[in-house]
Design a protein around this motif. Structure first.
Motif, PDB file in Angstrom:
ATOM      1  N   LEU A 161       0.837  -1.201   0.000  1.00 28.00           N
ATOM      2  CA  LEU A 161       0.000   0.000   0.000  1.00 28.00           C
ATOM      3  C   LEU A 161       0.869   1.247   0.000  1.00 28.00           C
ATOM      4  N   ALA A 162       1.931   1.219   0.778  1.00 22.35           N
ATOM      5  CA  ALA A 162       2.818   2.383   0.849  1.00 22.35           C
ATOM      6  C   ALA A 162       3.549   2.596  -0.469  1.00 22.35           C
ATOM      7  N   ALA A 163       3.798   1.503  -1.206  1.00 24.85           N
ATOM      8  CA  ALA A 163       4.509   1.630  -2.490  1.00 24.85           C
ATOM      9  C   ALA A 163       3.718   2.496  -3.464  1.00 24.85           C
ATOM     10  N   ARG A 164       2.391   2.594  -3.272  1.00 24.67           N
ATOM     11  CA  ARG A 164       1.604   3.486  -4.128  1.00 24.67           C
ATOM     12  C   ARG A 164       2.112   4.921  -4.020  1.00 24.67           C
ATOM     13  N   TRP A 165       2.494   5.310  -2.800  1.00 27.63           N
ATOM     14  CA  TRP A 165       2.962   6.690  -2.616  1.00 27.63           C
ATOM     15  C   TRP A 165       4.332   6.897  -3.226  1.00 27.63           C
ATOM     16  N   THR A 166       5.131   5.831  -3.236  1.00 24.91           N
ATOM     17  CA  THR A 166       6.415   5.906  -3.935  1.00 24.91           C
ATOM     18  C   THR A 166       6.177   6.148  -5.419  1.00 24.91           C
ATOM     19  N   LEU A 167       5.225   5.395  -5.988  1.00 23.07           N
ATOM     20  CA  LEU A 167       4.914   5.553  -7.410  1.00 23.07           C
ATOM     21  C   LEU A 167       4.355   6.942  -7.697  1.00 23.07           C
ATOM     22  N   ALA A 168       3.421   7.393  -6.843  1.00 22.53           N
ATOM     23  CA  ALA A 168       2.806   8.701  -7.062  1.00 22.53           C
ATOM     24  C   ALA A 168       3.867   9.792  -7.050  1.00 22.53           C
ATOM     25  N   LEU A 169       4.765   9.723  -6.078  1.00 20.38           N
ATOM     26  CA  LEU A 169       5.808  10.740  -5.982  1.00 20.38           C
ATOM     27  C   LEU A 169       6.725  10.698  -7.199  1.00 20.38           C
ATOM     28  N   THR A 170       7.063   9.477  -7.646  1.00 19.89           N
ATOM     29  CA  THR A 170       7.918   9.342  -8.821  1.00 19.89           C
ATOM     30  C   THR A 170       7.268  10.013 -10.032  1.00 19.89           C
ATOM     31  N   LEU A 179      15.234   7.990 -10.221  1.00 20.42           N
ATOM     32  CA  LEU A 179      14.230   8.780  -9.514  1.00 20.42           C
ATOM     33  C   LEU A 179      13.411   7.905  -8.555  1.00 20.42           C
ATOM     34  N   VAL A 180      13.031   6.718  -9.011  1.00 27.04           N
ATOM     35  CA  VAL A 180      12.302   5.795  -8.119  1.00 27.04           C
ATOM     36  C   VAL A 180      13.138   5.566  -6.868  1.00 27.04           C
ATOM     37  N   LYS A 181      14.426   5.308  -7.073  1.00 27.87           N
ATOM     38  CA  LYS A 181      15.302   5.042  -5.926  1.00 27.87           C
ATOM     39  C   LYS A 181      15.445   6.289  -5.051  1.00 27.87           C
ATOM     40  N   ALA A 182      15.481   7.452  -5.701  1.00 24.44           N
ATOM     41  CA  ALA A 182      15.673   8.694  -4.948  1.00 24.44           C
ATOM     42  C   ALA A 182      14.495   8.970  -4.013  1.00 24.44           C
ATOM     43  N   THR A 183      13.306   8.478  -4.362  1.00 24.43           N
ATOM     44  CA  THR A 183      12.151   8.761  -3.501  1.00 24.43           C
ATOM     45  C   THR A 183      12.365   8.218  -2.088  1.00 24.43           C
ATOM     46  N   ALA A 184      13.194   7.174  -1.966  1.00 23.72           N
ATOM     47  CA  ALA A 184      13.419   6.585  -0.635  1.00 23.72           C
ATOM     48  C   ALA A 184      13.980   7.625   0.329  1.00 23.72           C
ATOM     49  N   VAL A 185      14.755   8.576  -0.186  1.00 28.49           N
ATOM     50  CA  VAL A 185      15.379   9.578   0.672  1.00 28.49           C
ATOM     51  C   VAL A 185      14.318  10.496   1.309  1.00 28.49           C
ATOM     52  N   THR A 186      13.160  10.636   0.636  1.00 37.88           N
ATOM     53  CA  THR A 186      12.133  11.519   1.203  1.00 37.88           C
ATOM     54  C   THR A 186      11.563  10.965   2.506  1.00 37.88           C
ATOM     55  N   SER A 187      11.811   9.674   2.782  1.00 36.78           N
ATOM     56  CA  SER A 187      11.375   9.111   4.065  1.00 36.78           C
ATOM     57  C   SER A 187      11.999   9.891   5.217  1.00 36.78           C
ATOM     58  N   ILE A 188      13.202  10.424   4.976  1.00 36.92           N
ATOM     59  CA  ILE A 188      13.933  11.085   6.063  1.00 36.92           C
ATOM     60  C   ILE A 188      13.273  12.406   6.452  1.00 36.92           C
ATOM     61  N   ILE A 189      12.609  13.069   5.496  1.00 41.02           N
ATOM     62  CA  ILE A 189      11.903  14.294   5.889  1.00 41.02           C
ATOM     63  C   ILE A 189      10.460  13.994   6.296  1.00 41.02           C
ATOM     64  N   GLY A 190      10.107  12.709   6.379  1.00 39.62           N
ATOM     65  CA  GLY A 190       8.815  12.356   6.958  1.00 39.62           C
ATOM     66  C   GLY A 190       7.699  12.110   5.963  1.00 39.62           C
ATOM     67  N   TYR A 191       8.023  11.922   4.666  1.00 37.93           N
ATOM     68  CA  TYR A 191       6.978  11.579   3.702  1.00 37.93           C
ATOM     69  C   TYR A 191       6.734  10.073   3.796  1.00 37.93           C
ATOM     70  N   ALA A 192       5.464   9.693   4.005  1.00 34.86           N
ATOM     71  CA  ALA A 192       5.170   8.291   4.330  1.00 34.86           C
ATOM     72  C   ALA A 192       5.089   7.414   3.089  1.00 34.86           C
ATOM     73  N   GLU A 193       6.209   7.302   2.358  1.00 41.65           N
ATOM     74  CA  GLU A 193       6.243   6.384   1.226  1.00 41.65           C
ATOM     75  C   GLU A 193       6.733   5.021   1.721  1.00 41.65           C
ATOM     76  N   LEU A 194       7.184   4.204   0.783  1.00 40.67           N
ATOM     77  CA  LEU A 194       7.561   2.830   1.114  1.00 40.67           C
ATOM     78  C   LEU A 194       8.612   2.736   2.224  1.00 40.67           C
ATOM     79  N   MET A 195       9.675   3.520   2.104  1.00 44.04           N
ATOM     80  CA  MET A 195      10.779   3.368   3.047  1.00 44.04           C
ATOM     81  C   MET A 195      10.382   3.811   4.453  1.00 44.04           C
ATOM     82  N   ARG A 196       9.635   4.910   4.542  1.00 43.12           N
ATOM     83  CA  ARG A 196       9.252   5.401   5.866  1.00 43.12           C
ATOM     84  C   ARG A 196       8.285   4.427   6.543  1.00 43.12           C
ATOM     85  N   THR A 197       7.377   3.874   5.745  1.00 41.76           N
ATOM     86  CA  THR A 197       6.462   2.873   6.280  1.00 41.76           C
ATOM     87  C   THR A 197       7.254   1.670   6.785  1.00 41.76           C
TER      88      THR A 197
END
Lengths: 218, 263, 218
Positions: C15-24, C154-172
């Motif tokens: 479910l969280a991977a959807r937000w990774t895709l959306a952000l990408t 870019l897909v891989k780069a989205t993982a870094v946004t977990s650090i600022i608190g965006y609830a994508e795959l990595m933060r979840t």
């Protein structure tokens, strides 16, 4: 308004962060370059199993985020009884990452060397290893060096996330500083400038080095 | 492209323009007007605040936040924060209240604190059979601790030289080393400790003594006396009617000890 | 603490991977639009415009993405904007993507034979029309392989946004890991999900590159 009054007191910790980050980069550059050459050689080897294994590793690393690799190594591997401290985990993750890209770079460089060169070496009675090290590799370096140095800069920029496993690199020091100064924007602005300076200095240094040693006589 | 440092810096400055925030009224009036209490909580800090299988937040802090909102007769909005962004969130009025904030002099310069509402302390935990009452009893004992943390610093300062301090790099390892008998004792925060005390009753771990106590406070913006008073009163109320004890028993495994709430 | 079953973990991660895709997607499309503007500025005959665009590119390619995100996240509030983690993540990654895409496309524009420009100008087309009708379509087509390759980055780069608190795959994943203490399983699964997202794109980029006659190495 922007407030940089904290900066003079922060110079020591910033310097120590820069030193840690650069230390990581130096170690990873050396390990990554050696392993990239070894990996590229393995991809040309006669063993199909070895070629496949290296290929799978390259795909795995190139298609997953560095942050995930780092967390898997640091938090996940203890589940298999492999406990690495934060710095070792960071060096391992960064080296694995650099090597996965480096292998392709070195391979492209090797492919750019005309086949006849290697055959000529073999005709002189040199061993396979000897031909590779003294005939093929030096010529390939001219192709490899620019791409590999870009890769080193990329690793420098990616290394900022090792702060997340408490390696006291430049970004980690910035996190600590901002939690004391309560000036996050100014703190990260200064540190971003430092990374830009480091990247620029490294790029120039490597270009100068290349002109001196690799492209000499051109 | 890297020859362009001066240009890049000039662009950076060009991208930025700055302005300062204005003055605000007391937060309490804002909360009552909007009918919403915005509370900043962590998402990864069990048992105070962490996700459940349905990804909703639960824990000590969440229960307290719910009670605060009920008391104020407003709706609760939980805002997930990180260690990096939470104080900027508060000072930027993105949240009204932060939970799980330890009090220190640096923070007191920029934010205000209510009285403590939850214990947070570092303790030495060991099996019932091991006789340890204070720091001097740690001589010749092996203790696991998370490297470089506050636990490590306070243990290292308190323990005698002959103590065998084994430093690990994450809490799973610290706990595993203790539970598997590789070390005799462990020094952890009561958040991690509560999980060990609750989970593994077979070796009967118990808390031996505290190394350092830094109870959790609610943090609000400075110069909001009305909000501060309401929150302090609410905590007093929860202490008196026993509801805070209930929260503590559920998440920390034991009722509140007033001593643990002293800074 | 033990209430997570393995299937709970998998479902919540997917479910969280959807937000990774959306952000990408947001970052790729937004970055594409901004990137075209940067490209237009970069190849503009007015030196100050070209230099500013070059500075922009150098800034985003010479600093860590994590720090860029911090600056957006902590900087925009200084301008009086209330900003959520998802906004900071979208803005940050859009800027980041625009710099890389502009640079990739510039490679395409510069690889076009000069005659293309001259012929179009000879037909009396204004510069902007040349660019839009003649040069860009060819440059974009030619640089499709590296652009798809950048999409993987870019897909891989989205993982870094977990650090600022965006609830994508990595933060979840981090939140679940802290509730379950099963890092090996959690991060192993996360790596598998990223791989499933990235590998098909990598394979596609490679096929495009093998099919085309032009090679644009990075």
């Amino acid at each position: 308004m922007l407030d940089f009054s904290w900066l003079p007191d922060a110079l020591t910790v910033l310097a120590s962060g820069v030193a840690t980050t650069m230390g990581l980069i130096v170690v990873v550059t050396v390990l990554g370059t050696v392993l990239s050459i070894a990996g590229a050689a393995a991809r040309r080897s006669r063993s199909k199993g070895l070629r496949r294994a290296v290929g799978a590793y390259v795909e795995l690393v190139r298609n997953t985020p560095f942050l995930v690799q780092l967390f898997f190594i640091f938090f996940g591997l203890p589940g298999l009884g492999i406990r690495l401290n934060a710095v070792t985990a960071a060096i391992l993750a960064m080296t694995l990452n650099m090597t996965a890209y480096g292998i392709e770079v070195v391979r492209a460089g090797l492919e750019a060397v005309p086949k006849g060169q290697g055959e000529g070496g073999a005709a002189l009675g040199l061993s396979r290893t000897r031909v590779f090290l003294s005939v093929v590799l030096p010529q390939a370096l001219r192709v490899i060096f620019p791409a590999l140095s870009s890769q080193i800069i990329i690793i420098l920029l990616e290394s900022a996330v090792v702060s997340q496993i408490a390696v006291r690199d430049l970004t980690y020091e910035a996190d600590l500083l901002q939690s004391r100064t309560f000036r996050p924007f100014e703190t990260y602005l200064v540190v971003t400038g430092l990374y830009l300076g480091l990247a620029t200095a490294m790029r120039r240094g490597m270009e100068a080095g290349a002109h001196r040693w690799i492209f000499r006589g051109r | 492209m890297f020859r362009l440092l001066p240009q890049a810096l000039a662009t950076a400055v060009g991208l930025l323009a700055f302005c300062a925030g204005g003055a605000r009224a007391d937060g309490l009036a804002d909360i009552q007007k909007s009918g919403v209490l915005k509370v900043g909580v962590f998402a990864d800090f069990p048992p105070f605040s962490s996700v459940g299988a349905d990804m909703s937040l639960k824990g000590y802090d969440i229960d307290v936040a719910k009670a605060l909102a009920t008391g104020l007769k407003v709706k609760l909005a939980l805002v997930e924060v990180t260690g990096q962004n939470r104080i900027p969130y508060l000072t930027g009025h993105r949240v009204d209240v932060l939970m799980s904030v330890g009090k220190n002099a640096e923070r007191e310069k920029v934010i205000a604190f209510t009285q403590a509402y939850a214990p947070y302390y570092i303790a030495v935990i060991g099996p019932k059979a091991t006789d340890v009452k204070g720091a001097s009893d740690l001589a010749d004992k092996s203790i696991s601790v998370n490297r470089g943390t506050l636990e490590d610093t306070s243990l290292t300062a308190a323990a005698p030289k002959s103590a065998d301090i084994r430093r690990f790099d994450n809490y799973s390892a610290v706990m595993q080393a203790f539970l598997s008998g590789q070390v005799q004792l462990m020094a952890v925060g009561n958040d991690v400790g509560a999980q060990v005390l609750a989970k593994h009753t077979d070796i009967a771990p118990e808390q031996k003594f505290q190394l350092l106590s830094s109870p959790d406070h609610l943090a609000i913006n400075k110069e909001e006396p009305a909000l501060l008073k309401v929150l302090d009163d609410a905590i007093d109320g929860m202490k008196k009617d026993g509801s805070l004890d209930k929260v503590s028993t559920q998440w920390l495994g034991k009722p509140l000890d007033p001593k643990d709430l002293v800074d | 603490m033990d209430e997570f079953s393995t299937s709970d973990i998998v479902i919540n991660l997917l479910l969280a991977a959807r937000w990774t895709l959306a952000l990408t997607l947001v970052a790729f499309l937004g970055g594409g639009v901004v990137g075209l503007l940067i490209l237009a500025a970069r190849i503009d005959p007015r030196p100050w415009l070209a230099r500013s665009a070059n500075g922009y590119i150098g800034l985003f390619q010479g600093t860590p993405l994590l720090l860029q995100l911090f600056l957006v996240f902590f900087g925009l509030p200084l301008l009086g904007l209330q900003i959520e983690p998802w906004m900071a993540a979208s803005f940050g990654l859009t800027f980041y993507a625009s710099a890389y895409l502009a640079e990739i496309w510039r490679g395409g524009v510069e690889a076009l034979p000069k005659g293309q420009w001259e012929a179009a100008r000879a037909l009396g087309l204004p510069r902007s029309a040349c660019l839009r009708l003649v040069v860009l379509p060819q440059a974009l087509r030619m640089t499709l392989p590296p652009a798809v390759g950048f999409l993987v980055q870019l897909v891989k780069a989205t993982a870094v946004t977990s650090i600022i608190g965006y609830a994508e795959l990595m933060r979840t994943a981090n939140a679940i890991n802290n509730a379950t203490f099963e890092p090996f399983t959690v991060y192993g699964m996360v790596a598998a999900i990223y791989f499933a997202l990235c590998f098909p794109l990598t394979a596609y980029a490679r096929r495009l590159e093998a099919g085309g006659q032009h090679r644009f190495g990075r």
